[in-house]
Design an enzyme around this catalytic site. Structure first.
Site, PDB file in Angstrom:
ATOM      1  N   GLU A   1      43.801  44.504  34.658  1.00  0.00           N
ATOM      2  CA  GLU A   1      43.927  44.938  36.138  1.00  0.00           C
ATOM      3  C   GLU A   1      44.382  46.159  36.264  1.00  0.00           C
ATOM      4  O   GLU A   1      45.021  46.503  36.763  1.00  0.00           O
ATOM      5  CB  GLU A   1      45.088  44.010  36.766  1.00  0.00           C
ATOM      6  CG  GLU A   1      44.859  42.496  36.673  1.00  0.00           C
ATOM      7  CD  GLU A   1      45.843  41.822  37.285  1.00  0.00           C
ATOM      8  OE1 GLU A   1      46.888  42.340  38.061  1.00  0.00           O
ATOM      9  OE2 GLU A   1      45.599  40.478  37.712  1.00  0.00           O
TER      10      GLU A   1
ATOM     11  N   GLU B   1      43.005  34.879  34.432  1.00  0.00           N
ATOM     12  CA  GLU B   1      44.473  34.417  34.803  1.00  0.00           C
ATOM     13  C   GLU B   1      44.178  34.000  36.502  1.00  0.00           C
ATOM     14  O   GLU B   1      43.393  34.122  37.025  1.00  0.00           O
ATOM     15  CB  GLU B   1      45.163  35.732  35.412  1.00  0.00           C
ATOM     16  CG  GLU B   1      45.930  36.395  34.366  1.00  0.00           C
ATOM     17  CD  GLU B   1      46.685  37.680  34.781  1.00  0.00           C
ATOM     18  OE1 GLU B   1      47.265  37.636  36.143  1.00  0.00           O
ATOM     19  OE2 GLU B   1      47.095  38.356  34.048  1.00  0.00           O
TER      20      GLU B   1
END
Ligand code: IFM
Length: 453
Positions: free
Chosen positions: A156, A360
């Site tokens: 991320e 995720e």
């Protein structure tokens, strides 16, 4: 492959042990007001000391894969120079323990814990940090590359750049639009340089990837199309552009022209960044609804991240993040499994040759241990609906290769400290006792039976 995921600073603790240096999260969480309840990752889940029993826990859950991150300051305490052997050996034990239990290790090089010494010389606003990252990647690749066959460079980078240097909600807590955009680029340069080093040093026939947190955009206001375009450019295409197409989107450069001319992108950088990867890691939690703010009406700011004053949207601060329809998780994030299906289908249409892995997906809820059990029905329902959405996407032709649930353990949820629980295993922070939640049992059944329980 179906399994679960964690990250170093969120679970390890032992921040002053084994020769580990300080990270930006140690410094950031020490400042009063930055983290709910003044929490820090100093102890976290004490995973550093409980490695063997946590490995047994993963084995008892039947995980096929475990995604973990390596703490750069354990490997290079000051972010450069000779490796710290104790740090390498810790991850060596983790990987050996996974392999001995038949669990595939998926190693992420960077899940936000930059050595503080590198922040002191500019952090991700400095090009030099990308070169230091390549050196770190080479060290880790040489040490673990005979055993780890699945690698992720960054987790991320949106959060590292925009929350770390734009809004200030994350470490290092800076609130400078230009710094955020420089970080977007230097993180990606680091990704490209690290991929080269991994390919040079890893001896397994490995798969390489990067993990992005995509914004799935909604909005039916007359101004939503423009707002969606802007946020898609900053959040999604700012990364898929360079990494997967070899260019920054023209509209991103235009939207941010008031901040920078992007002269920090040097000749040759995009060739370094644009390298083949074997799959794209996708993190998904909820959707985002936007429109342009008219400057008059009270402004909604429901972007799902801790509101700390600075903006994570350089050049597009006038986008309004609208409150979305529930139900919600305890993060206040709306539950929208159809957004996952839409995202997977859209990515596979944009990048037809690129397999996807959900690196995720999960949810925080208020959990309670009752008679040795945690009946987290809401999380089970969340996971069931998202797995079903992923399955629908596969039926529509998406090449989805894996699904890793966030998170294995309740842990340090960044600015929210220990107040939010994402685990499929409950952690009592006073005693460090682990209790498998119903969602953990559910995942075990799903892996074993290969159908939605
Ligand atoms: O806990 C985080 C993780 O570190 C990165 N992705 C989102 C999770 C939930 O906020």
């Amino acid at each position: 492959m179906i399994g679960s995921a964690t990250a170093s600073y969120q679970i390890e603790g032992a921040v002053n042990e084994g020769g580990r240096g300080a990270s930006i999260w140690d410094a950031f969480s020490a400042i009063p007001g930055n983290i709910v309840n003044g929490d820090t990752g100093a102890i976290a889940d004490d995973h550093y000391h409980r490695l063997e029993s946590d490995l047994d826990l993963m084995s008892s859950l039947g995980l096929e894969a475990y995604r973990f991150s390596i703490a750069w300051p354990r490997i290079q305490p000051l972010g450069s120079g000779e490796p710290n052997q104790a740090g390498l050996e810790f991850y060596g034990r983790l990987v050996d323990g996974l392999l001995a239990r038949g669990i595939r290790p998926i190693a992420t090089l960077y899940h936000w814990d930059l050595p503080q010494a590198l922040e002191d010389t500019g952090g991700w606003t400095s090009r030099e940090t990308a070169y230091r990252f390549a050196e770190y990647a080479a060290i880790v690749g040489a040490y673990l590359g005979d055993r780890v066959d699945c690698w992720t460079t960054l987790n991320e980078p949106w959060c590292s750049a925009y929350l770390g240097y734009g809004s200030g909600a994350h470490a290092p807590g800076r609130t400078e639009p230009l710094a955020a955009l420089k970080s977007v680029h230097h993180l990606q340069l680091a990704h490209g340089l690290a991929l080269r080093e991994l390919r040079r040093t890893v001896s397994t026939d490995a798969e390489y990837s990067v993990t992005l947190n995509f914004h799935v955009l909604r909005g039916d206001d007359a101004t939503s199309a423009e707002a969606k375009r802007r946020i898609d450019a900053l959040a999604n295409r700012a990364f898929t552009g360079p990494m997967l197409r070899g260019e920054y989107p023209a509209d991103l450069l235009e939207d941010t022209a008031g901040i920078t001319d992007w002269a920090f992108v040097l000749p040759g950088d995009l060739e370094i960044i644009h390298q083949e990867i074997d799959f794209l890691g996708v993190n998904y939690y909820s959707t985002t609804t936007v429109r342009m703010w008219d400057g008059a009406s009270p402004r909604e700011n429901a972007d799902g991240h801790k509101d700390v004053g600075g903006s994570p949207w350089p050049g597009s601060e006038n986008v309004e993040f609208q409150t979305q329809a529930g139900p919600y998780t305890s993060m206040g994030w709306n539950i929208a499994p159809d957004g996952l299906e839409e995202l997977l289908v859209s990515l596979s249409e944009q990048f037809p040759e690129l397999p996807l892995v959900i690196t995720e997906n999960g949810a925080a809820f208020e959990d309670a241990v009752e008679d040795g059990a945690v009946h987290d029905d809401e999380r089970v329902d969340y996971l069931r609906r998202h797995f079903a959405a992923a399955h629908r996407a596969m039926a529509r032709g998406v090449d989805l290769r894996g699904y890793l649930v966030w998170s294995l353990l309740d842990n340090f949820e960044w600015g929210y400290g220990y107040s939010k629980r994402f685990g499929i295993v409950h952690v009592d922070y006073d005693t460090q006792v682990r209790t498998v939640k119903d969602s953990g049992l559910w995942l075990t059944t799903l892996i074993r039976e290969r159908r939605l329980p």
